[in-house]
Motif scaffolding. Sequence first.
Motif, PDB file in Angstrom:
ATOM      1  N   ALA A 251       0.840  -1.206   0.000  1.00 32.70           N
ATOM      2  CA  ALA A 251       0.000   0.000   0.000  1.00 32.70           C
ATOM      3  C   ALA A 251       0.873   1.253   0.000  1.00 32.70           C
ATOM      4  CB  ALA A 251      -0.922  -0.003   1.218  1.00 32.70           C
ATOM      5  N   LEU A 252       1.984   1.205   0.720  1.00 34.55           N
ATOM      6  CA  LEU A 252       2.925   2.322   0.767  1.00 34.55           C
ATOM      7  C   LEU A 252       3.477   2.619  -0.621  1.00 34.55           C
ATOM      8  CD1 LEU A 252       4.804   4.232   2.522  1.00 34.55           C
ATOM      9  CD2 LEU A 252       6.417   2.358   2.429  1.00 34.55           C
ATOM     10  N   LEU A 253       3.857   1.584  -1.354  1.00 33.42           N
ATOM     11  CA  LEU A 253       4.386   1.782  -2.703  1.00 33.42           C
ATOM     12  C   LEU A 253       3.327   2.349  -3.645  1.00 33.42           C
ATOM     13  CD1 LEU A 253       6.602  -1.402  -3.103  1.00 33.42           C
ATOM     14  CD2 LEU A 253       7.360   0.969  -2.893  1.00 33.42           C
ATOM     15  N   HIS A 254       2.089   1.868  -3.530  1.00 38.23           N
ATOM     16  CA  HIS A 254       1.008   2.399  -4.371  1.00 38.23           C
ATOM     17  C   HIS A 254       0.766   3.877  -4.060  1.00 38.23           C
ATOM     18  CE1 HIS A 254      -0.025  -1.337  -6.277  1.00 38.23           C
ATOM     19  NE2 HIS A 254      -0.152  -1.954  -5.112  1.00 38.23           N
ATOM     20  N   GLU A 255       0.760   4.233  -2.776  1.00 37.08           N
ATOM     21  CA  GLU A 255       0.533   5.628  -2.375  1.00 37.08           C
ATOM     22  C   GLU A 255       1.705   6.510  -2.823  1.00 37.08           C
ATOM     23  OE1 GLU A 255      -1.713   8.698  -0.931  1.00 37.08           O
ATOM     24  OE2 GLU A 255      -2.294   6.605  -1.171  1.00 37.08           O
ATOM     25  N   ALA A 256       2.925   6.004  -2.702  1.00 39.68           N
ATOM     26  CA  ALA A 256       4.101   6.763  -3.136  1.00 39.68           C
ATOM     27  C   ALA A 256       4.038   7.016  -4.639  1.00 39.68           C
ATOM     28  CB  ALA A 256       5.373   6.009  -2.766  1.00 39.68           C
ATOM     29  N   GLU A 257       3.548   6.028  -5.367  1.00 43.18           N
ATOM     30  CA  GLU A 257       3.403   6.213  -6.819  1.00 43.18           C
ATOM     31  C   GLU A 257       2.333   7.262  -7.114  1.00 43.18           C
ATOM     32  OE1 GLU A 257       3.078   3.399 -10.772  1.00 43.18           O
ATOM     33  OE2 GLU A 257       2.483   2.580  -8.836  1.00 43.18           O
ATOM     34  N   LYS A 258       1.214   7.231  -6.361  1.00 40.22           N
ATOM     35  CA  LYS A 258       0.156   8.240  -6.544  1.00 40.22           C
ATOM     36  C   LYS A 258       0.670   9.639  -6.239  1.00 40.22           C
ATOM     37  CE  LYS A 258      -3.510   5.941  -4.576  1.00 40.22           C
ATOM     38  NZ  LYS A 258      -4.647   5.944  -3.673  1.00 40.22           N
ATOM     39  N   GLU A 259       1.521   9.756  -5.233  1.00 43.88           N
ATOM     40  CA  GLU A 259       2.068  11.058  -4.819  1.00 43.88           C
ATOM     41  C   GLU A 259       3.237  11.499  -5.690  1.00 43.88           C
ATOM     42  OE1 GLU A 259       1.102  13.141  -2.352  1.00 43.88           O
ATOM     43  OE2 GLU A 259      -0.558  11.868  -1.718  1.00 43.88           O
ATOM     44  N   LYS A 260       3.565  10.685  -6.712  1.00 41.92           N
ATOM     45  CA  LYS A 260       4.641  10.983  -7.669  1.00 41.92           C
ATOM     46  C   LYS A 260       6.001  11.128  -6.975  1.00 41.92           C
ATOM     47  CE  LYS A 260       1.373  13.139 -10.743  1.00 41.92           C
ATOM     48  NZ  LYS A 260       0.928  14.337 -11.404  1.00 41.92           N
ATOM     49  N   CYS A 261       6.264  10.236  -6.034  1.00 44.32           N
ATOM     50  CA  CYS A 261       7.533  10.270  -5.298  1.00 44.32           C
ATOM     51  C   CYS A 261       8.708   9.811  -6.150  1.00 44.32           C
ATOM     52  CB  CYS A 261       7.447   9.374  -4.063  1.00 44.32           C
ATOM     53  SG  CYS A 261       6.309   9.996  -2.838  1.00 44.32           S
ATOM     54  N   PHE A 262       8.439   9.039  -7.169  1.00 42.44           N
ATOM     55  CA  PHE A 262       9.518   8.472  -7.968  1.00 42.44           C
ATOM     56  C   PHE A 262       9.910   9.378  -9.131  1.00 42.44           C
ATOM     57  CE2 PHE A 262       6.934   4.810  -6.385  1.00 42.44           C
ATOM     58  CZ  PHE A 262       7.786   4.490  -5.351  1.00 42.44           C
ATOM     59  N   GLU A 263       9.243  10.552  -9.233  1.00 44.77           N
ATOM     60  CA  GLU A 263       9.504  11.444 -10.358  1.00 44.77           C
ATOM     61  C   GLU A 263      10.483  12.567 -10.042  1.00 44.77           C
ATOM     62  OE1 GLU A 263       5.822  12.802 -11.962  1.00 44.77           O
ATOM     63  OE2 GLU A 263       5.037  10.773 -12.164  1.00 44.77           O
ATOM     64  N   GLY A 264      10.573  12.967  -8.787  1.00 42.27           N
ATOM     65  CA  GLY A 264      11.446  14.085  -8.447  1.00 42.27           C
ATOM     66  C   GLY A 264      12.251  13.799  -7.198  1.00 42.27           C
ATOM     67  N   LYS A 265      13.141  14.738  -6.875  1.00 43.14           N
ATOM     68  CA  LYS A 265      13.998  14.555  -5.702  1.00 43.14           C
ATOM     69  C   LYS A 265      13.262  14.836  -4.403  1.00 43.14           C
ATOM     70  CE  LYS A 265      18.369  15.693  -7.927  1.00 43.14           C
ATOM     71  NZ  LYS A 265      19.508  16.596  -7.930  1.00 43.14           N
ATOM     72  N   ARG A 266      12.390  15.857  -4.417  1.00 45.71           N
ATOM     73  CA  ARG A 266      11.702  16.269  -3.193  1.00 45.71           C
ATOM     74  C   ARG A 266      10.204  16.066  -3.325  1.00 45.71           C
ATOM     75  NH1 ARG A 266      12.554  22.071  -2.072  1.00 45.71           N
ATOM     76  NH2 ARG A 266      11.920  21.520   0.017  1.00 45.71           N
TER      77      ARG A 266
END
Length: 184
Positions: free
Chosen positions: A63-78
């Motif tokens: 669930a954490l990985l899905h939420e991180a993907e929704k929050e676009k955590c893997f696209e930028g540094k911050r």
Amino acid sequence: VPLEAEMLHPLHMEQPFPAPAAQNLLPIFEEAPSGEPPDPKKCSPREYLEFYIFPVLLPGLAALLHEAEKEKCFEGKRNKFIASDFLTEWLYNKNPKRKDESFTELFSIPFVKDWLKDHPRPPIPLSLLITEEEASILIQSFWRGYRVRCDSEIQELRQWQKKLREERHINKIVKEFWTKQEAK
């Protein structure tokens, strides 16, 4: 048996290189492995992890990985996403002891409240709270205001207003007005 020996068995892999991404997906465990659960105080560390920790933690991590993907955590540094906050909230709300209770936000969880009383967090920077569109509007409006204030006619008007405020003691008049209003 020492903990390291029990937990660090080599993985039996047929391929020497990592499998394609589609095969690396983690299975989502919702229940403990089949069979009778061992006594938590007498079982090995491996059994404890397999029966008591992983069935709870792995769905939370998924669930954490899905939420991180929704929050676009893997696209930028911050970003504003705090993984430990999400996981804490998720584990608290998915606890079987709280099955019939309603959803509780992170900052409403009792132990989180207690922790934050003694260890307050610094505020999140505005750059992480607003969207790129909102940020661009703020920057553009500041720039337009700056360009307008640089205009010679506007400078002249501002000087005239400053002089008028000083001559008529506007600050003093405003202060007196508000003292009268507060006295009413």
